[in-house]
Motif scaffolding. Structure first.
Motif, PDB file in Angstrom:
ATOM      1  N   LYS A  96      -2.581   2.072   2.127  1.00 33.88           N
ATOM      2  CA  LYS A  96      -3.091   0.871   1.042  1.00 33.88           C
ATOM      3  C   LYS A  96      -1.812  -0.233   0.912  1.00 33.88           C
ATOM      4  N   LEU A  97      -0.560   0.588   1.192  1.00 32.82           N
ATOM      5  CA  LEU A  97       0.565  -0.517   0.697  1.00 32.82           C
ATOM      6  C   LEU A  97       1.628  -0.705   2.034  1.00 32.82           C
TER       7      LEU A  97
ATOM      8  N   LEU B 240      -5.177   2.820  -6.826  1.00 34.74           N
ATOM      9  CA  LEU B 240      -4.538   1.564  -6.063  1.00 34.74           C
ATOM     10  C   LEU B 240      -5.772   0.974  -5.214  1.00 34.74           C
ATOM     11  N   HIS B 241      -6.307  -0.130  -5.245  1.00 33.47           N
ATOM     12  CA  HIS B 241      -6.966  -0.817  -4.111  1.00 33.47           C
ATOM     13  C   HIS B 241      -6.094  -1.158  -2.857  1.00 33.47           C
ATOM     14  N   SER B 242      -6.716  -1.172  -1.806  1.00 29.97           N
ATOM     15  CA  SER B 242      -5.928  -1.435  -0.601  1.00 29.97           C
ATOM     16  C   SER B 242      -5.498  -2.765  -0.297  1.00 29.97           C
ATOM     17  N   LEU B 243      -4.229  -3.093  -0.073  1.00 27.76           N
ATOM     18  CA  LEU B 243      -3.844  -4.282   0.492  1.00 27.76           C
ATOM     19  C   LEU B 243      -3.875  -4.460   2.054  1.00 27.76           C
TER      20      LEU B 243
ATOM     21  N   TYR C 177       0.431  -5.530  -6.897  1.00 30.38           N
ATOM     22  CA  TYR C 177      -0.931  -6.557  -6.406  1.00 30.38           C
ATOM     23  C   TYR C 177      -1.975  -5.567  -6.025  1.00 30.38           C
ATOM     24  N   ALA C 178      -1.804  -4.187  -6.015  1.00 26.36           N
ATOM     25  CA  ALA C 178      -2.953  -3.118  -5.729  1.00 26.36           C
ATOM     26  C   ALA C 178      -3.542  -2.561  -6.769  1.00 26.36           C
TER      27      ALA C 178
ATOM     28  N   ASN D 116       4.340  -4.472  -4.279  1.00 24.44           N
ATOM     29  CA  ASN D 116       3.147  -4.351  -3.516  1.00 24.44           C
ATOM     30  C   ASN D 116       2.183  -3.600  -4.519  1.00 24.44           C
TER      31      ASN D 116
ATOM     32  N   HIS E 116      -8.355   3.567   4.371  1.00 24.72           N
ATOM     33  CA  HIS E 116      -7.624   3.688   3.024  1.00 24.72           C
ATOM     34  C   HIS E 116      -7.610   4.536   2.125  1.00 24.72           C
TER      35      HIS E 116
END
Length: 391
Positions: A256-257, A240-243, A92-93, A89, A250
């Protein structure tokens, strides 16, 4: 001096240890405390939400294995199904720039390698492999990650460095504090990601003192349920971008994860592990380290001293020392003239299945504090019989 473990009391807390089976594959998954099952089962019959009292209590104790004064805030921790999933995860973030550099340990578990190899390919990053010093006299039998070797790989473009706290194959403890310090001295914005799955069952953890940015371990290796914990420092969280769903906040690592992946029934069991590992009346962690040093000394002394009679010379991989400051009781070895699989299966036949340990990728003979010196001595006796008889 550490208070000695009351081994009878310890073993009494693990229902799986009431039988004859000797568990020597604990790096693959420890046995669970009886109190873990006791807390999980009622939770399956109760109404649940992320805001239950149990979840809130766990968020206050997300340092889990760290001293009381260094417990972590809610914002930088998340629970998930496994270390493998949580690290995937993270991969990907994160968003880096094309040409940025990742430094990945070449001797890690796949959980902390595969996500970054894939990440580098997706975002067109430069992947560098951090390998043990091949010039060391014992490089082939005792490979380890050193900050001095890492320093030569660091540049202004380094964005992420990954490694294990302890090798899940060799038991070697890496100096994470020195590694993180080296990385951040060169580039304060670089992130250090540590897989602690093989370390967490054995030693107290203080992520703030270590200076890491991501730190992850699985509770089912630490006497608990099949769930994992990830810590992210403020710097890491900001990268980290949010998933998560667009309509959710967020602000936190869980936002986010988390992705709703933490089983609330299993979360309900985690305070039982914390209570066991951090009793008020003594220092459980010091006692664990002292007892495990006895366990690994018993096995390593025999492995190191044994000659070639009856089954070939034994080669130990990893630290030959039993010092608990440099290794945990995960021990790898080979025997001249024997394949690893045939030796393990011969031991299983000789012991009628009592001794369970593993061979092959990511497996070793591994112990934790609920194992006994008597169990290790009995394993040695079986190995002696097998090797003296030969194939």
């Amino acid at each position: 001096m550490a208070t000695a473990l009351n081994i009878s009391d310890v073993r009494g807390k693990f229902p799986a240890l009431t039988g004859d089976q000797v568990y020597l594959d604990n790096a693959g998954g420890s046995q669970a405390l009886g109190t873990v099952a006791e807390r999980s089962e009622p939770a399956t019959r109760q109404a649940r939400s992320p805001q239950t009292a149990t979840t809130r209590a766990m968020r206050r104790q997300q340092g889990t294995l760290v001293p009381r004064e260094t417990r972590l805030s809610d914002k930088g921790t998340v629970l998930g199904p496994s270390t493998t999933q949580l690290l995937r995860n993270v991969s990907y973030a994160l968003r880096f720039q094309e040409g940025d550099e990742l430094i990945v340990s070449a001797i890690d578990h796949e959980a902390n390698i595969a996500p970054w190899v894939d990440f580098a390919e997706r975002q067109k990053l430069v992947l560098k492999w951090w390998k043990p010093n091949s010039d060391a006299l014992d490089a082939k039998t005792n490979p380890k990650l050193l900050a001095s070797d890492l320093a030569a790989l660091l540049t202004d473009k380094t964005r992420l460095v990954t490694c294990t706290h302890a090798s899940n194959i060799l038991g070697t403890i890496h100096d994470i504090k020195a590694i993180a310090s080296t990385v951040h001295a060169h580039n304060p914005q670089a992130l250090v990601c540590v897989d602690a799955v093989a370390y967490a069952p054995h030693r107290r953890i203080d992520v703030k003192d270590l200076g890491v940015n991501f730190y992850c371990f699985s509770w089912y290796k630490v006497y608990g349920p099949h769930i994992a914990l990830l810590y992210a420092s403020p710097l890491a969280l900001s990268n980290l971008h949010s998933l998560g769903h667009f309509f959710n906040p967020h602000a936190t690592l869980e936002n986010k994860l988390g992705l709703g992946a933490a089983s609330y029934e299993l979360v309900h069991a985690l305070p039982a592990v914390i209570s066991y590992l951090n009793p008020d009346h003594d220092d459980r962690w010091a006692a664990i380290a002292a007892h495990e040093q006895q366990l690994q000394a018993t096995l390593l002394d025999w492995l190191v001293s044994r000659g070639g009679a009856g089954g070939g010379v034994i080669t130990v991989y990893g630290e030959p020392s039993s010092d608990s400051g440099v290794r945990v009781p995960t021990v790898s070895f080979t025997v001249e003239g024997w394949g690893s699989r045939e030796l393990v299966e011969a031991v299983e036949r000789e012991s009628e299945g009592v001794f369970g340990f593993r061979w092959g990728s990511f497996y070793s003979a591994s112990m934790v504090h609920y194992n006994t010196v008597d169990e290790v001595e009995r394993l040695i006796a079986v190995l002696e019989r097998v090797l003296m008889r030969g194939k």
